[in-house]
Design a protein around this motif. Structure first.
Motif, mmCIF file in Angstrom:
data_model
loop_
_atom_site.group_PDB
_atom_site.id
_atom_site.type_symbol
_atom_site.label_atom_id
_atom_site.label_comp_id
_atom_site.label_asym_id
_atom_site.label_seq_id
_atom_site.Cartn_x
_atom_site.Cartn_y
_atom_site.Cartn_z
ATOM 1 N N THR A 1 0.851 -1.192 0.000
ATOM 2 C CA THR A 1 0.000 0.000 0.000
ATOM 3 C C THR A 1 0.885 1.239 0.000
ATOM 4 O O THR A 1 1.848 1.309 0.757
ATOM 5 C CB THR A 1 -0.899 -0.007 1.250
ATOM 6 N N PRO A 2 0.588 2.211 -0.858
ATOM 7 C CA PRO A 2 1.467 3.381 -0.993
ATOM 8 C C PRO A 2 1.791 4.030 0.334
ATOM 9 O O PRO A 2 0.913 4.286 1.164
ATOM 10 C CB PRO A 2 0.652 4.308 -1.894
ATOM 11 N N THR A 3 3.075 4.269 0.539
ATOM 12 C CA THR A 3 3.570 4.907 1.761
ATOM 13 C C THR A 3 4.440 6.085 1.358
ATOM 14 O O THR A 3 5.176 6.015 0.375
ATOM 15 C CB THR A 3 4.410 3.913 2.595
ATOM 16 N N THR A 4 4.359 7.151 2.118
ATOM 17 C CA THR A 4 5.173 8.333 1.848
ATOM 18 C C THR A 4 6.335 8.381 2.831
ATOM 19 O O THR A 4 6.148 8.218 4.040
ATOM 20 C CB THR A 4 4.338 9.616 1.983
ATOM 21 N N ILE B 1 18.830 17.381 -2.105
ATOM 22 C CA ILE B 1 18.464 16.136 -1.420
ATOM 23 C C ILE B 1 18.093 16.491 0.012
ATOM 24 O O ILE B 1 18.904 17.070 0.741
ATOM 25 C CB ILE B 1 19.612 15.112 -1.440
ATOM 26 N N LEU B 2 16.872 16.178 0.397
ATOM 27 C CA LEU B 2 16.388 16.483 1.744
ATOM 28 C C LEU B 2 15.936 15.194 2.415
ATOM 29 O O LEU B 2 15.170 14.418 1.837
ATOM 30 C CB LEU B 2 15.217 17.472 1.683
ATOM 31 N N ALA B 3 16.430 14.968 3.640
ATOM 32 C CA ALA B 3 15.993 13.818 4.431
ATOM 33 C C ALA B 3 15.525 14.313 5.790
ATOM 34 O O ALA B 3 16.263 15.015 6.496
ATOM 35 C CB ALA B 3 17.117 12.807 4.598
ATOM 36 N N THR C 1 11.067 15.702 -5.975
ATOM 37 C CA THR C 1 10.290 14.464 -5.939
ATOM 38 C C THR C 1 10.377 13.796 -4.578
ATOM 39 O O THR C 1 11.471 13.466 -4.101
ATOM 40 C CB THR C 1 10.790 13.476 -7.008
ATOM 41 N N GLN C 2 9.226 13.590 -3.931
ATOM 42 C CA GLN C 2 9.222 12.886 -2.658
ATOM 43 C C GLN C 2 9.223 11.384 -2.900
ATOM 44 O O GLN C 2 8.586 10.877 -3.836
ATOM 45 C CB GLN C 2 7.997 13.275 -1.825
#
Length: 696
Positions: free
Chosen positions: A30-33, A88-90, A41-42
Motif C-alpha cells: 500500500t502506498p507509503t510516503t 536532497i532532503l531527508a 520528488t518525494q
C-alpha cells in the motif's frame, strides 16, 4: 560473420544468473510516503525503485533506510525545509551509498546539496562529488558518519556562516574513507561538537578556505593510527592514517555483451589490484547464489541458455589478499536485461555500444574478426579510426593466458611469464588497400614487479608484427613458443629491426588519427587502474618534484646568505625552469579546472569520474605519465619518430634505434637531445597537429 553482442554498463559488479533464474518484480505494498526528497520528488513506496523515472538511477530501500545512487544524470528541482533549499532532503534517518555527482554553480548561501533536518546521516561506500552549492553536507543538530570506503570531494562552496561544506551541531565520524574539501569561499569547512577521525585507511584534507579556519570542532579525536598535519601558512589541514593507501576492493566498469545467436553473454570489468579470484553471484528466490568463484581473469562467459526478455540481478566480488569483499559486491549489484528482439542497428552482426554509431565503419582486419568470433578478443575492447586504423585493448598476456599459454620460452630455454612480460603490449593494425599491417603498442602504468621495465608510458613500434606466429600458438597448440617469443622481441626490443614502411608512412602523416586514439586509450587505462581520488604520480615525476624542492632549498639558502652568488642563483633558476615543464602543465590543469586535480603535496591525481573525464583531467594524466602536455604534443612526438626513421641521420645506429619506437614517457623527454623540439607547445609539429585535429 561476427558474434552478436550487446553492451550494458553498471556502477560495479555484474554477472548473471541463467535462464532458469529470471528476476521477478513483486507488487508494491500500500502506498507509503517517506520523508525524503530527491530534487522536488518525494520518495514513496510507488516510486522507490525508480525515484527519478529514469530507469532506476536513484532507489530507496525502506527496510534498511538505504538510498542508492547510480550516477543519475540530473536531479530536477529542490525542496525547502526551515528556510533552506536542498537538492536532497531527508527528514528521517538515512544511509546513502553508490555514486553521485552534484553541480549547482549557485551564488545563494541557502542552497544546499544534502540537508538532513533533524536526522542522522550515514554515508557508506559513497562516491560523492559536490561542487558550487551554498552548502555541502549539512545535518541539523544530529550526527554524520562517513565510513567504509567513501570518497567524498567537495569544492567551490559559497558557505556563509552555518552553511558549511560538511557540518552539524552534532557529531561527525570519518572512518576508513577519503574526504577532500577545497576552495570554499567562506565559513567553516567542517564543524561539529565532536569530530572523530579514525581507521587504518583514512584521508581527510581541507584546503584553500577563503574566510575562516579549515577545521573547527570542540573536540577532535584521532584514532591510534591517525595523524594530523597542519600547514597553517598555506591554510591546509591534512589528517590521514599512517599507512594510508587508497585501494578499491571491488570490480567497476562492468560491461555485458549479448550473443543473440547462442543466447549467452560475456561480462568484463576492470581488474582489481591484488585480486587473485573473482566470484559471480545471482539473486534468486530471496537469496544470493554463487555461480562460480574461481575466475582468475576480468571476464566471464555465461552458459548458452539466457532467456530473451529475462532480467537478472548480478554481483561480482573480488578476493584481495585472501579476503572477499562481499558487502561492496552486493551493494553495487546490477540488473541485466536480455533483449527480446534484434537491436543490431548498424548491421555489423554484433550487439554492442557501436550500434549507437551507425556510421562506424567496422573496418576490422580478418584476423581480428576471427579473434572476436572465437571470444579471444572482446569487441568492445577494440577501437577504430576513420582512416583505417584499429587498436585492440585486450593485452597480449590475456590473449595468451585465455588460450592456456602462460609462458613463452626463448631459444635458450629461458621462461618468460606472459602476465609479467606482455601484460602491457597490445595489437594494432593498419587495414588499408586490402592489406592489413599488424604492429604492437605498449600502455604501461607504474609497476613495481621484477619481470620487465616498470616505468609508465606509451610505446608505438614501427616494426611489423607477424601475427601468424601468435595464431600458431593460440589456434594450433604449438608447444614450441620460441618463434612467437622471437617475433615479439623483434617488434618491442631489437634495436636494428627493420621498420614497416606502411606503419612509418602512416604515422608520418600529420592527418593520422591513431596517435590520438592510443593516447585516449592510455589515459582511460590509467584512470581506471587506480582509485579516482588517488592516481599516484609516477616515480620519475616524483623525482622531478624532489629535484625542484632541492633547488628551491638551495636558492633560499643562498638568498639568505650574507653575499648571495647571483650567477649561481641564476643557474639554479635556469635548472628549475628546465625541470618545471610538466609541473607547470599540471598547475595549469588545476587552474583551468577550478580545483585541484594534480596534488603536488600528496603526489596524486584526483579525478571526478573515470567514465566521464574532463579535458583537464585527461591532460593531467597524459602530462604526468607521458611528459606530453597535450594530445597534439603526443601525436607530434609519434610523428617526429616516424620522420627520423626516414632522415639521413637514421644511418647511425643510435638515432635509428631511438626512432624505431616512439616512447612517450615521463623521464624519456631527453632521449633524442636536439630532436625533442616537440616538447615546445609552439613547435611546428605541435602547431601542425593542432591545425589538423584542433587544439587538443
Amino acid at each position: 560473420m561476427k558474434r552478436k553482442s550487446k553492451i550494458l554498463t553498471g556502477a560495479s559488479v555484474a554477472i548473471i544468473s541463467f535462464a532458469q533464474f529470471p528476476f521477478t518484480a513483486f507488487a508494491a505494498d500500500t502506498p507509503t510516503t517517506y520523508q525524503i526528497w530527491i530534487g522536488s520528488t518525494q520518495v514513496t513506496s510507488e516510486n522507490k525503485d525508480d525515484i527519478l523515472s529514469d530507469g532506476g538511477s536513484v532507489k530507496y530501500d525502506p527496510t534498511i533506510h538505504l538510498l542508492t545512487f547510480d550516477n543519475p544524470k540530473k536531479i530536477e528541482g529542490s525542496t525547502k525545509s526551515s528556510s533552506w533549499w536542498s537538492d536532497i532532503l531527508a527528514m528521517e534517518s538515512v544511509t546513502m551509498t553508490g555514486t553521485l555527482n552534484m553541480t549547482k554553480n549557485s551564488n545563494l548561501s541557502k542552497e544546499l546539496a544534502i540537508w538532513c533536518h533533524g536526522t542522522d546521516l550515514i554515508l557508506d561506500n559513497f562516491n560523492l562529488s559536490i561542487t558550487g552549492y551554498g552548502g555541502g553536507i549539512i545535518s541539523y543538530g544530529n550526527n554524520i558518519k562517513i565510513q567504509n570506503g567513501c570518497d567524498i570531494k567537495i569544492t567551490d562552496i559559497f558557505a556563509e556562516p552555518y552553511a558549511y561544506s560538511i557540518g552539524t551541531a552534532g557529531n561527525i565520524v570519518i572512518e576508513n574513507s577519503r574526504v577532500t574539501v577545497d576552495n570554499c569561499y567562506s565559513g567553516i569547512a567542517v564543524n561539529s561538537n565532536n569530530l572523530t577521525i579514525a581507521g587504518n585507511n583514512t584521508y581527510v584534507k581541507v584546503s584553500n578556505i577563503k574566510d575562516g579556519e579549515p577545521i573547527v570542532t570542540k573536540n577532535l579525536t584521532l584514532g591510534d593510527d591517525v595523524q594530523l598535519i597542519k600547514d597553517e601558512a598555506n591554510g591546509i589541514y591534512t589528517v590521514k592514517s599512517k599507512n594510508y593507501a587508497w585501494t578499491r576492493t571491488y570490480p567497476t566498469n562492468i560491461k555485458f555483451e549479448y550473443n543473440e545467436k547462442y543466447h549467452q553473454g560475456r561480462f568484463t570489468w576492470d581488474r582489481v589490484k591484488n585480486a587473485d579470484r573473482y566470484c559471480i553471484a545471482i539473486f534468486y528466490a530471496g537469496k544470493w547464489r554463487i555461480q562460480t568463484q574461481n575466475i582468475t581473469t576480468n571476464s566471464y562467459i555465461t552458459p548458452k541458455n539466457l532467456k530473451p526478455g529475462a532480467t537478472y540481478k548480478v554481483a561480482i566480488a573480488a578476493r584481495v589478499n585472501g579476503k572477499w569483499d562481499i558487502t561492496n559486491a552486493i551493494r553495487n549489484a546490477v540488473i541485466v536485461n536480455i533483449p527480446v528482439n534484434s537491436q543490431d542497428t548498424d548491421g555489423d552482426g554484433i550487439l554492442n555500444s557501436k550500434d549507437s554509431q551507425p556510421n562506424h565503419k567496422n573496418n576490422y582486419p580478418s584476423v581480428l574478426v576471427d579473434y572476436i568470433n572465437n571470444d579471444i578478443v572482446d569487441m568492445d575492447f577494440t577501437e577504430e579510426t576513420d582512416d583505417d586504423f584499429v587498436i585492440c585493448k585486450t593485452p597480449l598476456s590475456e590473449i595468451l593466458s585465455s588460450n592456456g599459454v602462460n609462458n613463452l620460452v626463448d631459444d635458450a630455454g629461458t621462461t618468460y611469464p606472459v602476465n609479467g612480460y606482455y601484460d602491457d603490449w597490445y595489437i594494432m593494425a593498419l587495414n588499408r588497400n586490402g592489406k592489413a599491417t599488424y604492429g604492437l603498442y605498449k600502455m604501461r602504468e607504474q609497476e613495481y614487479d621484477s619481470d620487465d621495465n616498470n616505468d609508465p608510458g606509451v610505446t608505438i613500434s614501427f616494426v611489423e608484427f607477424d601475427i601468424s606466429k601468435l595464431n600458431d600458438v593460440i589456434y594450433h597448440n604449438t608447444s614450441d613458443t620460441s618463434d612467437l617469443y622471437n617475433e615479439i622481441d623483434n617488434v618491442v626490443r631489437v634495436s636494428d629491426a627493420s621498420y614497416s614502411s606502411q606503419l612509418q608512412s602512416y604515422f608520418l602523416d600529420v592527418d593520422s588519427d591513431a596517435p590520438y586514439l592510443i593516447a585516449e586509450a592510455y589515459v582511460d587505462k590509467i584512470a581506471n587502474t587506480y582509485s579516482i581520488s588517488s592516481i599516484p604520480f609516477p616515480t620519475h615525476l616524483n623525482d622531478i618534484y624532489d629535484e625542484i624542492d632541492n633547488i628551491d632549498g638551495l636558492i633560499n639558502s643562498m638568498m639568505n646568505s650574507l653575499i648571495p652568488d647571483a650567477q649561481t642563483i641564476a643557474t639554479l633558476y635556469a635548472q628549475r625552469a628546465d625541470l618545471s615543464r610538466v609541473p607547470d602543465a599540471l598547475t595549469d590543469c588545476n587552474n583551468n579546472f577550478g580545483s585541484t586535480i594534480a596534488d603536488e603535496n600528496n603526489r596524486v591525481i584526483s579525478i571526478t569520474s573515470s567514465n566521464n573525464l574532463d579535458y583537464n583531467e585527461k591532460r593531467a594524466i597524459l602530462s604526468a605519465y607521458t611528459a606530453d602536455t597535450s594530445f597534439n604534443m603526443f601525436a607530434a612526438e609519434v610523428q617526429a619518430h616516424a620522420d627520423y626513421l626516414d632522415s639521413g641521420l637514421s644511418v647511425f645506429d643510435r638515432w635509428y634505434s631511438s626512432a624505431l619506437r616512439a616512447d612517450m614517457a615521463i623521464g624519456e623527454e631527453y632521449e633524442s637531445g636536439m630532436f625533442d623540439s616537440y616538447y615546445d607547445p609552439n613547435d611546428s609539429r605541435v602547431v601542425a597537429q593542432a591545425n589538423a585535429h584542433g587544439a587538443y
